[in-house]
Design a protein around this motif. Structure first.
Motif, PDB file in Angstrom:
ATOM      1  N   UNK A   1       0.855  -1.291 -10.500  1.00 16.84           N
ATOM      2  CA  UNK A   1       0.734  -0.618  -9.552  1.00 16.84           C
ATOM      3  C   UNK A   1       0.206   0.737  -9.674  1.00 16.84           C
ATOM      4  N   UNK A   2      -0.745   1.217  -8.925  1.00 13.56           N
ATOM      5  CA  UNK A   2      -1.771   2.563  -9.417  1.00 13.56           C
ATOM      6  C   UNK A   2      -1.787   3.239  -8.090  1.00 13.56           C
ATOM      7  N   UNK A   3      -2.008   4.476  -8.381  1.00 13.27           N
ATOM      8  CA  UNK A   3      -2.647   5.560  -7.423  1.00 13.27           C
ATOM      9  C   UNK A   3      -1.376   5.979  -6.423  1.00 13.27           C
TER      10      UNK A   3
ATOM     11  N   UNK B   1       4.985   6.877   0.558  1.00 12.48           N
ATOM     12  CA  UNK B   1       4.199   6.900  -0.285  1.00 12.48           C
ATOM     13  C   UNK B   1       3.173   5.566  -0.194  1.00 12.48           C
ATOM     14  N   UNK B   2       1.762   5.804  -0.620  1.00  8.54           N
ATOM     15  CA  UNK B   2       0.813   4.771  -0.586  1.00  8.54           C
ATOM     16  C   UNK B   2       0.634   4.362  -2.075  1.00  8.54           C
ATOM     17  N   UNK B   3       0.226   3.165  -2.479  1.00  6.13           N
ATOM     18  CA  UNK B   3      -0.110   2.761  -3.761  1.00  6.13           C
ATOM     19  C   UNK B   3      -1.090   1.664  -3.627  1.00  6.13           C
ATOM     20  N   UNK B   4      -1.813   1.219  -4.874  1.00  3.64           N
ATOM     21  CA  UNK B   4      -2.906   0.275  -4.805  1.00  3.64           C
ATOM     22  C   UNK B   4      -2.431  -0.793  -5.884  1.00  3.64           C
ATOM     23  N   UNK B   5      -2.423  -2.014  -5.704  1.00  5.03           N
ATOM     24  CA  UNK B   5      -2.163  -3.135  -6.543  1.00  5.03           C
ATOM     25  C   UNK B   5      -3.109  -4.323  -6.519  1.00  5.03           C
TER      26      UNK B   5
ATOM     27  N   UNK C   1      -6.283  -4.068  -6.150  1.00  3.30           N
ATOM     28  CA  UNK C   1      -7.316  -3.854  -5.016  1.00  3.30           C
ATOM     29  C   UNK C   1      -6.614  -3.678  -3.936  1.00  3.30           C
ATOM     30  N   UNK C   2      -5.441  -3.860  -3.406  1.00  2.68           N
ATOM     31  CA  UNK C   2      -5.051  -3.866  -2.138  1.00  2.68           C
ATOM     32  C   UNK C   2      -4.036  -2.818  -1.959  1.00  2.68           C
ATOM     33  N   UNK C   3      -4.406  -2.146  -0.626  1.00  5.80           N
ATOM     34  CA  UNK C   3      -3.402  -1.079  -0.370  1.00  5.80           C
ATOM     35  C   UNK C   3      -2.224  -1.266   0.306  1.00  5.80           C
ATOM     36  N   UNK C   4      -1.002  -0.815  -0.166  1.00  4.65           N
ATOM     37  CA  UNK C   4       0.304  -0.907   0.551  1.00  4.65           C
ATOM     38  C   UNK C   4       0.956   0.540   0.722  1.00  4.65           C
ATOM     39  N   UNK C   5       2.105   0.592   1.290  1.00  6.80           N
ATOM     40  CA  UNK C   5       2.732   1.715   1.764  1.00  6.80           C
ATOM     41  C   UNK C   5       4.274   1.143   1.425  1.00  6.80           C
ATOM     42  N   UNK C   6       4.819   2.246   0.670  1.00  8.25           N
ATOM     43  CA  UNK C   6       6.649   1.909   0.438  1.00  8.25           C
ATOM     44  C   UNK C   6       7.272   3.244   1.136  1.00  8.25           C
TER      45      UNK C   6
END
Length: 308
Positions: free
Chosen positions: A26-28, A41-45, A47-52
């Motif tokens: 998990x990055x960014x 928070x948003x993050x990328x894993x 190449x896909x974008x997610x929110x936690x």
């Protein structure tokens, strides 16, 4: 009563949660603005974008998971729920991230250009099939409303005893903030006097349909997020958008669109006034708790000048 503070987490705590579900990579990880009750928070894993999102409010996200499924099944762009969990005393939810930025980030002119799409989305929300559920007010984790009637829900919202909720000890605001008891009671009495117009109507209400919860890529609306979702008169969402975009002609655009679609709205004006009072009353209390004096004063003036 001090202003409500969202939960605070160290980056290392968030990384542990993400690693438990996604493994490494998990990055960014980036904090997002806009949420009043959650730390987001948003993050990328891969190449896909997610929110936690994290919340210290009981049962914070089970309903969001239900709403995600309800809306996505009916063609409304709302983040797909992937994970529900707990870390310590905090609940969290991980969702897919919808592209775009908050509509609030755009100029007034750019927001106004989205009005036809916003009216279309409001119309779709009002038409969401809720026939397999029952009850009014807050949508529970089982998808049903918490109260037997809209009137019961409205009365409960203003009850003094709200133990264990965001509004616990809220009457302290009459002493510790600029929330005026006489104004609150005046608006509440007006709300109760016109509640019969809203009470027969039961549909899905997003509950916070305004620029911070609407995403755009600059050209079109990409989706809606969050919400204080309830069952009741869908005109509440229209009232919310108008309160946040009073310069945009929301009400006339909505009426024109309904006419064009052949949709008849009985008792429109009376129901809209009831919706203004319902949402505005809660707004007064919320703005006082958050310490947002300008928003409080603007809403106060609007409600007191409203013709019943």
């Amino acid at each position: 009563m001090t202003a409500y503070q969202k939960p605070s987490l160290a980056v290392s705590e968030i990384e542990v949660v993400l690693r438990n579900h996604f493994g490494p990579g998990a990055a960014e990880l980036t904090p997002l603005t806009g949420g009043n009750l959650s730390s987001v928070f948003s993050f990328v894993h891969e190449g896909n974008g997610y929110v936690v999102k994290f919340s210290d409010l009981e049962g914070a996200y089970q309903t969001e998971s239900f709403v995600s499924n309800l809306l996505s099944r009916q063609g409304i762009a709302f983040p797909k729920c992937l994970v529900l969990g707990k870390t310590g005393s905090l609940a969290y939810i991980i969702t897919e991230r919808i592209g775009g930025r908050n509509l609030a980030d755009y100029t007034v002119e750019q927001q106004a250009a989205h009005l036809p799409e916003l009216i279309s989305i409001l119309t779709k929300l009002a038409a969401v099939d809720v026939g397999s559920t029952n009850g009014f007010g807050w949508i529970g984790p089982d998808g049903n409303g918490t109260y037997a009637s809209w009137k019961d829900f409205v009365i409960a919202c203003s009850a003094e005893d709200q133990t264990g909720t965001f509004w616990e000890n809220w009457h302290d605001l009459f002493r510790t903030s600029y929330l005026e008891r006489s104004v609150y009671e005046e608006i509440y009495n007006r709300l109760m006097s016109c509640i019969s117009y809203n009470e027969p109507h039961r549909g899905f209400i997003h509950g916070d349909f305004q620029q911070w919860n609407i995403l755009s890529d600059g050209e079109c609306i990409t989706g809606i997020i969050d919400g204080n979702c309830i069952y009741g008169d869908p005109l509440v969402d229209l009232a919310i958008l108008d309160l946040h975009m009073p310069w945009s002609g929301v009400i006339k655009a909505y009426q024109d669109f309904q006419t064009k679609c052949g949709i008849t709205i009985p008792n429109f004006k009376a129901r809209l006034i009831g919706a203004y009072y319902f949402k505005g009353l809660d707004g007064l209390r919320f703005y006082a708790k958050m310490g947002w004096k300008d928003a409080y004063q603007g809403t106060r003036q609007f409600l007191l000048n409203l013709e019943s």
